[in-house]
Structures are given as C-alpha cells and as structure tokens.
Design an enzyme around this catalytic site. Sequence first.
Site, short mmCIF file in Angstrom:
data_model
loop_
_atom_site.label_atom_id
_atom_site.label_comp_id
_atom_site.label_asym_id
_atom_site.label_seq_id
_atom_site.Cartn_x
_atom_site.Cartn_y
_atom_site.Cartn_z
N GLU A 9 -5.04 -41.21 -4.60
CA GLU A 9 -5.43 -42.72 -4.79
C GLU A 9 -6.41 -42.94 -5.94
O GLU A 9 -7.53 -42.59 -5.75
CB GLU A 9 -5.91 -42.99 -3.42
CG GLU A 9 -6.43 -44.63 -3.22
CD GLU A 9 -7.18 -44.74 -1.82
OE1 GLU A 9 -7.87 -45.44 -1.75
OE2 GLU A 9 -7.09 -43.73 -0.86
N ASP A 31 -8.22 -41.33 0.23
CA ASP A 31 -9.48 -41.48 1.02
C ASP A 31 -9.35 -41.33 2.63
O ASP A 31 -8.37 -41.91 2.93
CB ASP A 31 -10.03 -42.59 0.68
CG ASP A 31 -10.55 -42.90 -0.67
OD1 ASP A 31 -10.76 -41.86 -1.45
OD2 ASP A 31 -10.76 -43.90 -1.20
N ASP A 80 -10.24 -43.17 4.97
CA ASP A 80 -10.69 -44.47 5.58
C ASP A 80 -9.33 -45.12 5.98
O ASP A 80 -8.26 -44.38 5.67
CB ASP A 80 -11.48 -45.13 4.93
CG ASP A 80 -11.03 -45.50 3.47
OD1 ASP A 80 -9.94 -45.18 3.14
OD2 ASP A 80 -11.83 -45.78 2.42
N ASP A 126 -8.04 -47.75 4.29
CA ASP A 126 -7.38 -48.11 3.17
C ASP A 126 -6.51 -46.96 2.72
O ASP A 126 -5.33 -46.77 2.27
CB ASP A 126 -8.28 -48.40 2.11
CG ASP A 126 -8.54 -50.08 2.14
OD1 ASP A 126 -7.78 -50.68 2.77
OD2 ASP A 126 -9.45 -50.47 1.56
#
Length: 646
Positions: A434, A512, A514, A516
């Site tokens: 990402e 990541d 998280d 997102d």
Amino acid sequence: MSEEIKKNNYSADSIQALEGMEHVRMRPSMYIGDVGVRGLHHLVYEVVDNSIDEAMGGHCDTIGVSINEDGSVTVEDNGRGIPVDLHKKEGVSALEVVMTKIGAGGKFDKDSYKVSGGLHGVGVSVVNALSVHMKSTVFREGKIYEQEYERGKSLYPVKQIGETDKRGTRQTFYPDDTIFTQTTEFSYDTLSARMRELSFLNKGITITFTDKREVDEKGEFRSEVFHSDEGLKEYIRYLDGNREPIVSHVISMDNDKGEIPVEVALIYNTSYTENIFSYVNNINTHEGGTHLQGFRSGLTRTLKKYADASGLLDKLKFEIAGDDFREGLTAIISVKVSEPQFEGQTKTKLGNREVVSPVSQAVGEMLENYLEENPNDAKLIIQKVILAAQARHAAKKAREMVQRKTVMGGGGLPGKLSDCSEQDPARCEVYLVEGDSAGGTAKQGRDRNFQAILPLRGKILNVEKAMHHKVFENEEIRNIFTALGVTVGTAEDSKALNLEKLRYHKVIIMCDADVDGSHISTLILTFFFRFMKELIEEGHVYIAAPPLYLVKKGNKKEYAWNDVQRDQANERMGGSANIQRYKGLGEMNAEQLWETTMDPNFRTLRQVNIDSLAEADQVFSMLMGDEVPPRREFIEKNAVYANIDA
C-alpha cells in the site's frame, strides 16, 4: 545380510500389509484431503452426512451439532439409529462393523439409501480412525446402546446401558493431535456456514449448532438454529441479499419425480459477476461437471430462443455468447444421483453423462414458463444480456491491451515493480504494498534474491461495482496482471485464468494495520476472488501481518501484534516502557519491516483459503456492495479496531 543386499532384496517380506484403519492413520490425506484445517473440519462433515442421509431417506428431521467445552464434537440425530444386532459375516455388532471397518455401511445397500453424500463408504469409520477417542450411542427399539473406541479400535463390545423412548444416533469424537498437528481447534464460522448450507439444501430439516466453548453474559452458549421451508429459493435470497435484483421473483423449480431429482433456483441482479453454485447429494461440486453443463445448456438455449423471437437482438452487430446470458446471474443447482461418478478424490466434479439432459430439460421448461408469464422481467433479462455482450467486447479489447503488456507479450514489466533475481516461480514472492512510501521501505528491507515489490497507489478499483472492461482499463489492476504474468480469456471461456506463466508462487498483500489498510486489503481480495479465484484456490495468496506496536525500554525491545501482547511485553519489562503505535508501514524503517513482516524465519503470513464459495460470495457482495446496514453490522461484529461513524 549386508545393508546393500537388504535394500535390493525386494520380496514378499518387503510388502507391508496394513489393515484398513492402520492405512487411514498412515495415509489420512487419501481419505479426508489433508490433515490441516480443512481436513479437520471434514471429520465433522462426514459424521453429519450420515444424519443428512437419514433425512434424505425420510427417517430424520432434527440434527444437533455441538463443539464441546473440551474441544470434542458431538453430532446427534433422530433417525433410525445404527443397527446393533449381530453382523453374521463379521461376528460382532453391526454398530462395531460400521465404526471400525472401512467400506462398511448402509450406503452400499440400495434398499437402505437411494442417494447418499458419502458414497465412497469411508465416512464415520475414518473419523473414528483419526480420533484419539470416540463414543457411539444408539437409541433404538426402546433401548440405549453404547461403544467406545481409541484410534479406531473398540474398547469393549457394544453394550446396552439403559432404556429410552427416543431414537437416533449420537457420535462424539476427539480429533487425534498426533494426526492433526497444525490444530485440533474447530472454527465456529466454518462449521456454521456448512450447517446453514445443508439446511438450505435439505428443506424441512432443523439443524441446531452450538459452541459450548463460549458463554455470553446471560450464561448461554453461542448457538444457531438453521431451518428452511423453501430450500434453494431461500438460499438465493440469502446469497443475493446485498445485491439489487432486476426481476421480481426468484425463479425456481423442484422436480423430484424423475430418476434424477433436480432442484434449481436463480435470480438476475445488477452486478457484473456470475455466481453459480452446484451440488450433488449435498456435496459442493465447485469444479462443476455434467449437471452444470446441463444447466448452462438449458439456460442459454431457452434465453437465446426467447431473445431471437422478441426482436431485441436485431440491432446487435455481433453474436451473443454463453457468458452474456450469465452476467449478473446468481444460481444454485442441486441434483440427487443414486450412483454419482466424481472426478478426483475430493468429489468436486460430476462425471455422469446421463445427468446433462434431465437438468437441461428441467431448466428449459422452468425458464420458458417464467418468461411467458412475466414478460416485463423477460425484457429486463434480455436487455441485461445485450449490455453484457457489449461490455464483453469492450473487455476483450481491454484484456488484449493487458496481454500485450505481459512479459510474454514483449511489453515488459510495470515500471513500479522492483523484481527479484530468482527465476524459479516456486521460490519467488511478490509483495503488493500500500503506497509508494511503504513500497520504498519494503524495497530497501527485502531480500532481492527472491522478494519482489509492487507498490499500489491508493485504493484500487472496487471490482464488485465495476463493469469488466473498466476493471481491465484500471492502471493498478493492469499492473497486477502484468507483474504476475497471468492471462485471462480463452476461445472456450472468456473469463478463464491461465496460471501457467505465473511468476510468483507467493502473492502477499501488505497493508497498514488500520481501517484504511483493511479496506485496501479487502479491495485486493475482492479483485482476486472475482477475477483470479484460481490463484486463491491453489494457495498462492497471503496476507502479511505487520505489528501494531513497538515496546521498548533501554536496550530491550519487543513487537506486539495486539493489545494483549503489548501489555504482556510492557509487564515483562517492568512497566513504564516506551510504547510506539505504528499508524502505518511507512513509520517502520527497512530493518524493522524486514525483521517483523518480511523475514521468512520470523514473519507471520496468513494464507487466504475459501472454505465455502457461496459464503465467500455473500461476504464479498456484502462488504463491497451498495447496501450499508449489513456491512455496518458485519464490521461491528468482526472488526477489532474499527471506529464506526455512520
């Protein structure tokens, strides 16, 4: 005799004759597929299949399945109960024969079972062989009988232990951890999905599934009850609940009068994907076979005939293809075959030629009646077919552009790809990372010999809501196709994926840790599921697990992947440690990323598997579709760190 002579002395003494149960324990994968997570759950399916066979024969309508506190599983039904009288040939109780002899059981007797899921005759005896302990309890003719076993061998003769007014069979087994070395822990979600599936495929029966390992605030076990009165019609509504239908009703038929009972249900929706699920005697034949061939033949023939007669195709400048009739289609085909011929050990493709014609004819008659009685729906379906044909031509051009850019097409690799030096695909892996920042760190931290890096810019296209040609026109998706070296489309099947030129046998999604990052991972997984399903099915797709925390005090440091590990690390360091929360991969330096997430000796990779195609389809359509409420409910139930606003 010297060792060399012994090696070359191939005689009768060299032949190791194994008894049936010993062979099962020595070669378990021959009987249940593997000894990993999938094989472990297959044990439950084999026992439940016996109860389902009783239900299909009209002898049972209630089945209870429970995961017990100690990790064992109990399956109980209200069927006839396994016979316990003396088996003349074997000289012991019929129950003991069924439980301890490979190939024994009523499924070989056509008078006992007309159709059955476990026709290889291995079933419960294999479960017994692969269990460290198993207990059979039979409720039959007013009496209760019992026998226990260890690793497939009976501990004592069948004995009567009481009287009862109930009937049926109860089986409890403990998987053998010397066989299932990876895990002996059953997944609630995996078993729940199969029980739901069986309830839809066998309307009228009730399956109660309970997990006694979990107790809620009220002191009650986690439990679900599955029951369906409408069978496949309800299954279609469950699978397509997050899609927008273009017809007013689920189109269905249930023909159980012929030699081969056929049940079909289908609906058209506004999506651009084809979802057809086929079953034979409750077995999910995910590779299809002759029943699927018959379904497609009946569907295409009937819709083509109607479309030609309607005049709606007159202005179309090219031929309609079979694929066009199936875009936006969700369908389930279930047939019952007395002697099915399955291709392969895992029973995933039906080979009976005599099934094609009955299924094709039944589907044709069903559609003819529906189209005639619902002209508005018929017009909407044909218009959907025309749009699909136009999109297919656009997608073909877009795919050809992708193919020209592949390695074999001479177009070279994507400019963003940092390739590895190793040439053997089996030893190569590519990270889909990402963002450019994290991609740059990964390039510095990787082992250039076998690790390639492909940074992805932002969130890739949501393929769940995009037409096929838009997918192939998307730059990030084109880069994935080109980097992997795979091609799409053959003369026979425009959507077929060719993995012969696959350049990496590990495709690792690294995002990541998280919300997102999870969204991006889900977008990539949705793309793989819809356009590269074979990549997942052959075990090539993985998800990297970067740590959430760095816990540091003085010269000591530990990484933590969750809050519990963080607190434990802090406690080991005497408290008051410096805790860094990684908001993204870009916050790690190259060395940290290597030692936590990329080093094969220490990293954690989660392999992506599909336990149930139908369940996976339902989840992806829910997560990536337009319906917000079910997605919100799913996230609230499953997310670890999701912060839901509205």
